[in-house]
Write an enzyme that holds these catalytic residues in place. Structure first.
Site, PDB file in Angstrom:
ATOM      1  N   ARG A 237       0.617  -1.080  -0.186  1.00 59.60           N
ATOM      2  CA  ARG A 237       0.395  -0.013  -0.064  1.00 59.60           C
ATOM      3  C   ARG A 237       0.672   1.044   0.088  1.00 59.60           C
ATOM      4  O   ARG A 237       1.671   0.990   0.920  1.00 59.60           O
ATOM      5  CB  ARG A 237      -1.118   0.283   0.929  1.00 59.60           C
ATOM      6  CG  ARG A 237      -1.946  -0.975   0.941  1.00 59.60           C
ATOM      7  CD  ARG A 237      -2.656  -0.500   0.061  1.00 59.60           C
ATOM      8  NE  ARG A 237      -4.310  -1.082  -0.076  1.00 59.60           N
ATOM      9  CZ  ARG A 237      -4.642  -2.389  -1.392  1.00 59.60           C
ATOM     10  NH1 ARG A 237      -3.546  -2.383  -1.884  1.00 59.60           N
ATOM     11  NH2 ARG A 237      -5.606  -2.829  -0.761  1.00 59.60           N
ATOM     12  N   GLU A 266      -3.624   7.906  -4.888  1.00 64.58           N
ATOM     13  CA  GLU A 266      -4.188   6.894  -6.161  1.00 64.58           C
ATOM     14  C   GLU A 266      -5.563   7.642  -7.146  1.00 64.58           C
ATOM     15  O   GLU A 266      -6.478   7.561  -6.054  1.00 64.58           O
ATOM     16  CB  GLU A 266      -4.043   5.680  -5.802  1.00 64.58           C
ATOM     17  CG  GLU A 266      -2.937   5.175  -6.009  1.00 64.58           C
ATOM     18  CD  GLU A 266      -2.738   3.225  -5.480  1.00 64.58           C
ATOM     19  OE1 GLU A 266      -3.519   3.263  -5.645  1.00 64.58           O
ATOM     20  OE2 GLU A 266      -1.512   3.233  -4.493  1.00 64.58           O
ATOM     21  N   HIS A 285      -1.655   0.572  -9.794  1.00 67.72           N
ATOM     22  CA  HIS A 285      -1.826  -0.199  -8.590  1.00 67.72           C
ATOM     23  C   HIS A 285      -2.437  -1.199 -10.313  1.00 67.72           C
ATOM     24  O   HIS A 285      -3.370  -1.803  -9.841  1.00 67.72           O
ATOM     25  CB  HIS A 285      -3.056   0.303  -7.951  1.00 67.72           C
ATOM     26  CG  HIS A 285      -3.196  -0.259  -7.273  1.00 67.72           C
ATOM     27  ND1 HIS A 285      -4.116  -0.150  -5.760  1.00 67.72           N
ATOM     28  CD2 HIS A 285      -3.321  -1.692  -6.464  1.00 67.72           C
ATOM     29  CE1 HIS A 285      -3.614  -0.881  -4.090  1.00 67.72           C
ATOM     30  NE2 HIS A 285      -3.499  -1.699  -5.632  1.00 67.72           N
TER      31      HIS A 285
HETATM   32  C1  DGY Z   1      -6.146  -5.590  -3.213  1.00 62.77           C
HETATM   33  O1  DGY Z   1      -6.495  -6.522  -3.207  1.00 62.77           O
HETATM   34  O2  DGY Z   1      -6.019  -5.370  -2.366  1.00 62.77           O
HETATM   35  C2  DGY Z   1      -5.204  -5.527  -3.666  1.00 62.77           C
HETATM   36  O3  DGY Z   1      -4.348  -3.983  -4.043  1.00 62.77           O
HETATM   37  C3  DGY Z   1      -5.790  -5.309  -5.443  1.00 62.77           C
HETATM   38  O4  DGY Z   1      -4.794  -5.173  -6.908  1.00 62.77           O
END
Ligand code: DGY
EC number: 1.1.1.79
Length: 324
Positions: A237, A266, A285
Site C-alpha cells: 500500500r 491514487e 496499481h
Molecule cells: C488488493 O486486493 O488489495 C489489491 O491491492 C488489488 O490489486
C-alpha cells in the site's frame, strides 16, 4: 423474501446473475453521500454490501442499520473502519488466496523492469534513438543472485520468494511479525530485523498491508539504511512508504531506483515528481489486474457475501469473532 444488497462495482454478467439469484440487488456507482441520499431506502434496507475501492466508515454504516455483511473485491481492507464494523457485528469478507500468484508476478515485473531499465530503453527505441550498438548508458543491473528482501511475509511474500529463489537464484531475507518455517525450509529465506534487511538487500520489496503500525514505516531514516545501489519496490500500500522521503532519496541518488505499483494518492497526481524520474517505474496499481484474477476475485466476493449472509464466516472473513 430475498435479502437486499447494495452493489457498488460492476460485475461480469454471470456473477451478477448469481448475486441476483440470492439477493435483491441495487446497483450504485459509488458510496458517496450523494449516492446514499439518492438511494436512501435501498441503503436503509440493505443487509449486504459488495464492491471495492470506496470508504466504508461510521457515517455510511449509520445509514445502513440492517447491514450484516460487507464483501470487498480485494485482499486489502484498509478502506474499511473495522472497529465500526465490529461494534455493529457486521462481517467483513475479503479475497485472499485468489490473487496471490498474480500480485507476486507484478512484484517480479517491477524488480526486472527497474533493474534492467526495460521501460526507459524501450522508450528510447520507439523514439528512434537505437542507431548503433548500445553502450553502458543503456545498461541495467543484474537481478539473478542478488539479495531480495521481503518486508511482510504473507501469502504474496511467499509466492515472491518462490519466484526469486527457484527462478533467479536469489538469497532471500525477510522481515515479518512471525517466523515462517515454509519460507525458510523451501526457499532458504533468512528472517531478520527491518534495519538489517534494508542494509543488506539489493531489492527491498514491500508487501505490507496499511495499518497504523505500517503507515510511513519506510521513512527517510529507514531509506537512508539502504545501499546506494539498491532498488525499492512497493506493491503493498502506498502510505507504507513516506513518498516525499522516497522522492528526496531518489533525487539525491541515495538509492538506485524505485518500482511502484501503489502510491500515497491514487491515481497518482499528474504533477508528481515521480513521473519525471527515469529511474522510477510507476504502475497504476495493477497488482491483481489480470482478466483471470479479477474475475476470480469478483466470484470469490460474491460467494463470500452469500456465505456471510447465510451465517457462514469460517472462510475469508476478517472479523469472525465480531459476528454474532
Ligand atoms: C488488493 O486486493 O488489495 C489489491 O491491492 C488489488 O490489486
Amino acid at each position: 423474501m430475498k435479502p437486499s444488497v447494495i452493489l457498488y462495482k460492476s460485475l461480469p454478467d454471470d456473477l451478477l446473475a448469481r448475486l441476483e439469484s440470492h439477493f435483491t440487488v441495487t446497483q450504485v456507482k459509488n458510496l458517496s453521500p450523494e449516492t446514499v441520499e439518492q438511494h436512501a431506502e435501498a441503503f436503509a434496507n440493505a443487509e449486504g454490501l459488495l464492491g471495492s475501492s470506496e470508504k466504508v466508515d461510521e457515517a455510511l454504516l449509520a445509514k445502513m442499520p440492517k447491514l450484516r455483511a460487507t464483501s470487498t473485491v480485494s485482499v486489502g481492507y484498509d478502506n474499511f473502519d473495522v472497529d465500526a464494523l465490529n461494534a455493529r457485528h457486521i462481517a467483513l469478507m475479503h479475497t485472499p488466496t485468489v490473487l496471490t500468484e498474480t500480485v507476486a508476478d507484478t512484484l517480479m515485473t517491477l524488480v526486472l523492469t527497474t533493474a534492467r531499465r526495460a521501460l526507459e530503453v524501450a522508450e528510447r527505441v520507439k523514439k528512434g534513438e537505437w542507431t548503433k550498438s548500445i553502450g553502458p548508458d543503456w545498461f541495467g543491473i543484474d537481478v539473478h543472485h542478488k539479495t531480495l528482501g521481503i518486508v511482510g511475509m504473507g501469502r504474496i511474500g511467499l509466492a515472491l520468494a518462490q519466484r526469486a529463489h527457484f527462478g533467479f537464484g536469489m538469497p532471500i531475507l525477510y522481515n515479518a511479525r512471525r517466523q515462517h518455517q515454509e519460507a525458510e525450509e523451501r526457499f532458504n529465506a533468512r528472517p531478520c530485523d527491518l534495519d538489517t534487511l534494508l542494509r543488506e538487500s539489493d531489492f527491498v520489496c514491500i508487501v505490507l498491508p496499511l495499518t497504523e503500525e505500517t503507515h510511513h514505516l519506510i521513512n527517510a531514516e529507514k531509506i537512508a539504511l539502504m545501499k546506494p545501489s539498491a532498488i525499492l519496490i512497493n506493491a503493498g500500500r502506498g502510505p507504507v512508504v513516506d513518498e516525499p522521503a522516497l522522492i528526496d532519496a531518489l533525487k539525491a541518488e541515495k538509492i538506485h531506483a524505485a518500482g511502484l505499483d501503489v502510491f500515497e494518492q491514487e491515481p497518482l497526481p499528474a504533477d508528481s515528481p515521480l513521473l519525471s524520474m527515469p529511474n522510477v517505474v510507476a504502475l497504476p496499481h495493477i497488482g491483481s489486474a489480470t482478466h483471470e484474477t479479477r474475475y476470480n476475485m469478483a466470484a470469490c466476493a460474491v460467494d463470500n457475501l452469500i456465505d456471510a449472509l447465510n451465517g457462514n464466516v469460517e472462510k475469508n472473513c476478517v472479523n469472525p469473532q465480531a459476528v454474532k
